[in-house]
Each structure stands twice: as structure tokens, then as C-alpha cells.
Design a protein around this motif. Sequence first.
Motif, PDB file in Angstrom:
ATOM      1  N   UNK A 205       0.814  -1.223   0.000  1.00 23.55           N
ATOM      2  CA  UNK A 205       0.000   0.000   0.000  1.00 23.55           C
ATOM      3  C   UNK A 205       0.842   1.266   0.000  1.00 23.55           C
ATOM      4  N   UNK A 206       1.910   1.262   0.775  1.00 23.85           N
ATOM      5  CA  UNK A 206       2.776   2.446   0.846  1.00 23.85           C
ATOM      6  C   UNK A 206       3.392   2.735  -0.520  1.00 23.85           C
ATOM      7  N   UNK A 207       3.809   1.672  -1.199  1.00 24.56           N
ATOM      8  CA  UNK A 207       4.399   1.833  -2.531  1.00 24.56           C
ATOM      9  C   UNK A 207       3.356   2.371  -3.517  1.00 24.56           C
ATOM     10  N   UNK A 208       2.140   1.818  -3.466  1.00 25.28           N
ATOM     11  CA  UNK A 208       1.071   2.282  -4.359  1.00 25.28           C
ATOM     12  C   UNK A 208       0.805   3.775  -4.140  1.00 25.28           C
ATOM     13  N   UNK A 209       0.726   4.182  -2.871  1.00 24.67           N
ATOM     14  CA  UNK A 209       0.474   5.597  -2.570  1.00 24.67           C
ATOM     15  C   UNK A 209       1.597   6.487  -3.095  1.00 24.67           C
ATOM     16  N   UNK A 210       2.847   6.007  -2.981  1.00 26.13           N
ATOM     17  CA  UNK A 210       3.968   6.827  -3.437  1.00 26.13           C
ATOM     18  C   UNK A 210       3.996   6.956  -4.960  1.00 26.13           C
ATOM     19  N   UNK A 211       3.553   5.898  -5.658  1.00 26.33           N
ATOM     20  CA  UNK A 211       3.466   5.956  -7.133  1.00 26.33           C
ATOM     21  C   UNK A 211       2.493   7.058  -7.551  1.00 26.33           C
ATOM     22  N   UNK A 212       1.341   7.116  -6.890  1.00 24.63           N
ATOM     23  CA  UNK A 212       0.358   8.163  -7.185  1.00 24.63           C
ATOM     24  C   UNK A 212       0.880   9.536  -6.757  1.00 24.63           C
ATOM     25  N   UNK A 213       1.499   9.577  -5.590  1.00 21.06           N
ATOM     26  CA  UNK A 213       2.014  10.833  -5.042  1.00 21.06           C
ATOM     27  C   UNK A 213       3.032  11.461  -5.986  1.00 21.06           C
ATOM     28  N   UNK A 214       3.835  10.618  -6.648  1.00 17.91           N
ATOM     29  CA  UNK A 214       4.852  11.128  -7.576  1.00 17.91           C
ATOM     30  C   UNK A 214       4.212  11.827  -8.777  1.00 17.91           C
ATOM     31  N   UNK A 215       2.935  11.538  -9.012  1.00 14.17           N
ATOM     32  CA  UNK A 215       2.194  12.235 -10.085  1.00 14.17           C
ATOM     33  C   UNK A 215       1.272  13.311  -9.512  1.00 14.17           C
ATOM     34  N   UNK A 216       1.465  13.644  -8.250  1.00 17.04           N
ATOM     35  CA  UNK A 216       0.654  14.675  -7.571  1.00 17.04           C
ATOM     36  C   UNK A 216      -0.823  14.291  -7.498  1.00 17.04           C
ATOM     37  N   UNK A 217      -1.052  13.005  -7.273  1.00 20.32           N
ATOM     38  CA  UNK A 217      -2.421  12.495  -7.144  1.00 20.32           C
ATOM     39  C   UNK A 217      -2.533  11.814  -5.783  1.00 20.32           C
ATOM     40  N   UNK A 218      -3.645  12.068  -5.089  1.00 17.21           N
ATOM     41  CA  UNK A 218      -3.873  11.437  -3.790  1.00 17.21           C
ATOM     42  C   UNK A 218      -4.556  10.093  -3.988  1.00 17.21           C
ATOM     43  N   UNK A 219      -3.915   9.018  -3.509  1.00 15.65           N
ATOM     44  CA  UNK A 219      -4.537   7.694  -3.531  1.00 15.65           C
ATOM     45  C   UNK A 219      -5.105   7.415  -2.145  1.00 15.65           C
ATOM     46  N   UNK A 220      -6.414   7.215  -2.086  1.00 17.36           N
ATOM     47  CA  UNK A 220      -7.089   6.915  -0.823  1.00 17.36           C
ATOM     48  C   UNK A 220      -7.339   5.407  -0.761  1.00 17.36           C
ATOM     49  N   UNK A 221      -6.909   4.776   0.316  1.00 16.46           N
ATOM     50  CA  UNK A 221      -7.185   3.353   0.535  1.00 16.46           C
ATOM     51  C   UNK A 221      -7.969   3.237   1.835  1.00 16.46           C
ATOM     52  N   UNK A 222      -9.242   2.924   1.714  1.00 17.38           N
ATOM     53  CA  UNK A 222     -10.110   2.825   2.895  1.00 17.38           C
ATOM     54  C   UNK A 222     -10.025   1.435   3.516  1.00 17.38           C
ATOM     55  N   UNK A 223     -10.190   1.381   4.818  1.00 16.33           N
ATOM     56  CA  UNK A 223     -10.393   0.085   5.470  1.00 16.33           C
ATOM     57  C   UNK A 223     -11.796  -0.388   5.074  1.00 16.33           C
ATOM     58  N   UNK A 224     -12.017  -1.694   5.053  1.00 17.94           N
ATOM     59  CA  UNK A 224     -13.334  -2.229   4.701  1.00 17.94           C
ATOM     60  C   UNK A 224     -14.344  -1.770   5.766  1.00 17.94           C
ATOM     61  N   UNK A 225     -15.430  -1.142   5.301  1.00 20.88           N
ATOM     62  CA  UNK A 225     -16.433  -0.587   6.202  1.00 20.88           C
ATOM     63  C   UNK A 225     -16.293   0.924   6.387  1.00 20.88           C
ATOM     64  N   UNK A 226     -15.102   1.446   6.045  1.00 14.09           N
ATOM     65  CA  UNK A 226     -14.867   2.891   6.139  1.00 14.09           C
ATOM     66  C   UNK A 226     -15.541   3.608   4.971  1.00 14.09           C
ATOM     67  N   UNK A 227     -15.812   4.905   5.135  1.00 18.47           N
ATOM     68  CA  UNK A 227     -16.398   5.647   4.019  1.00 18.47           C
ATOM     69  C   UNK A 227     -15.725   6.990   3.827  1.00 18.47           C
ATOM     70  N   UNK A 228     -16.018   7.606   2.701  1.00 17.08           N
ATOM     71  CA  UNK A 228     -15.559   8.966   2.441  1.00 17.08           C
ATOM     72  C   UNK A 228     -16.718   9.749   1.848  1.00 17.08           C
ATOM     73  N   UNK A 229     -16.657  11.058   1.961  1.00 15.31           N
ATOM     74  CA  UNK A 229     -17.684  11.899   1.335  1.00 15.31           C
ATOM     75  C   UNK A 229     -17.058  12.649   0.178  1.00 15.31           C
ATOM     76  N   UNK A 230     -17.811  12.783  -0.884  1.00 19.56           N
ATOM     77  CA  UNK A 230     -17.344  13.460  -2.093  1.00 19.56           C
ATOM     78  C   UNK A 230     -17.917  14.863  -2.089  1.00 19.56           C
TER      79      UNK A 230
END
Length: 230
Positions: A205-230
Motif C-alpha cells: 500500500x505504501x508503494x502504491x500511494x507513493x506511485x500516485x504521489x509522484x504524479x501529484x495524485x492522492x490515492x485513498x485506501x479505505x479500510x473495509x467498512x470505512x467511508x468517504x464523502x465526495x
Amino acid sequence: KKYIMKIQYLGHASLAIEANGKHIVVDPFITPNELAKNIDFKSLKADYIVITHAHQDHVYDVEELAKRTGALIISNAEIASYYSERGLKAHGMNTGGKFSFDFGSIQSTIAFHSSSFADGTYGGDPNGYIIESEGKRVYIAGDTALTYEMKLIPDTIGQLDLAILPIGDNFTMGAKSASIAAEYVQATKVLGYHYDTFPPIKIDKAEAKSIFFSRHIQLILLEIGEDLTV
């Protein structure tokens, strides 16, 4: 009015979306997923069930959920026919088409993958979907490879508030391709899904986030059951 869409991660590629007071469940694969054992499937609400393609790890819980809730299934034409024949309510669409429902609108997009039911029935072309509701626009890519067609989304449909992309590799894009997909659709915020469920799609997961971060994109990885609002 404050516009929000709430998206809950149910594990694998399953999502519970609250939009305009309606409940939309995407690709329900909950009861067989060990990682999702804390999700109370029996009390899951659904007015609509959106299906990207016919593979078991996306449709396993469709029939039970649709029978219990009376939800309308939204899918490609072949999947809609399959469930209609089983006495369920379905609205068939096809790639590129858009339709309005009481939660907002949904548009079917190109996805490069395969699609068949566990019994061998042809599942039509796989799709992604763009859901517009509450003044927000969310792209759910479905199972797909990186495809140049994604560039058409911001040009023809408009700016996205969130892109939901598979990042598990092996069956779909991995993090690197998905980060390029995020650039293609001009998304600055990405919710990753379709990872960790099976051994071939376990990720760092840390590597995946850094790949996105290098393109100035935020990668959100939720725990199962967690939510986000748009």
C-alpha cells in the motif's frame, strides 16, 4: 444545500453509495470475502445494484441482495437479461449510454476486461460507470486495463470529483497504470479498489500511494467498512 455523496468501501470492488437519499450498491461480493466479514450483509440497504461485469467476484451477492431489497439492477444488456429471466428487476444499458434515475444519472464507459457468469453464460462487454448526483461526478472504472479512451472522459463528460480505480494488478491495472489512468481522467483524488482479496492481487500500500504521489495524485485506501464523502 450542502452537496455530498457518501461512498463506503465494502471490500474488493464492492461499494455502498449514498446519493440523493438513495442507496446504490456496486458489484456486491461480500459474503464469500473473508476480509469483509465485519460487513453486515443482511442489513445492507440497496435501491439500486450497479454491476460492471459478470465475474463471480463482482456478482456473487446480487441475487440475494436484489430479492431482499427489491433493488433495480443496472448493468449492460446481457447481465440485465440474465437477472430478468430470474425474476429480478433490471435496467439494461450499453457502452457510452447515459440514463437518469431518481438518484441522478449514470453513464456507461469503456472497460477492457472479460465478462462471463460462473455458469458460463456470456456476460456482455465489461463497463465502468460515471455517476452524477448531488452536483458531484464520480468515475467507477470497473475491472479494466489502462486505456487511451479514458482521456475522453474529462473532455466529453467533464471534471471528476473522484475516480475509483482498480490497483491490484494481475487481473486489472496495477498502481503504475492506474496512476496514469488518473492522469488521463484528470483526477486529483483516487479511491483504490480491487486489491488484497486474493494472493495474486496483494499489494504494497505504501508503494502504491507513493506511485500516485509522484504524479501529484492522492490515492485513498479505505479500510473495509470505512467511508468517504465526495
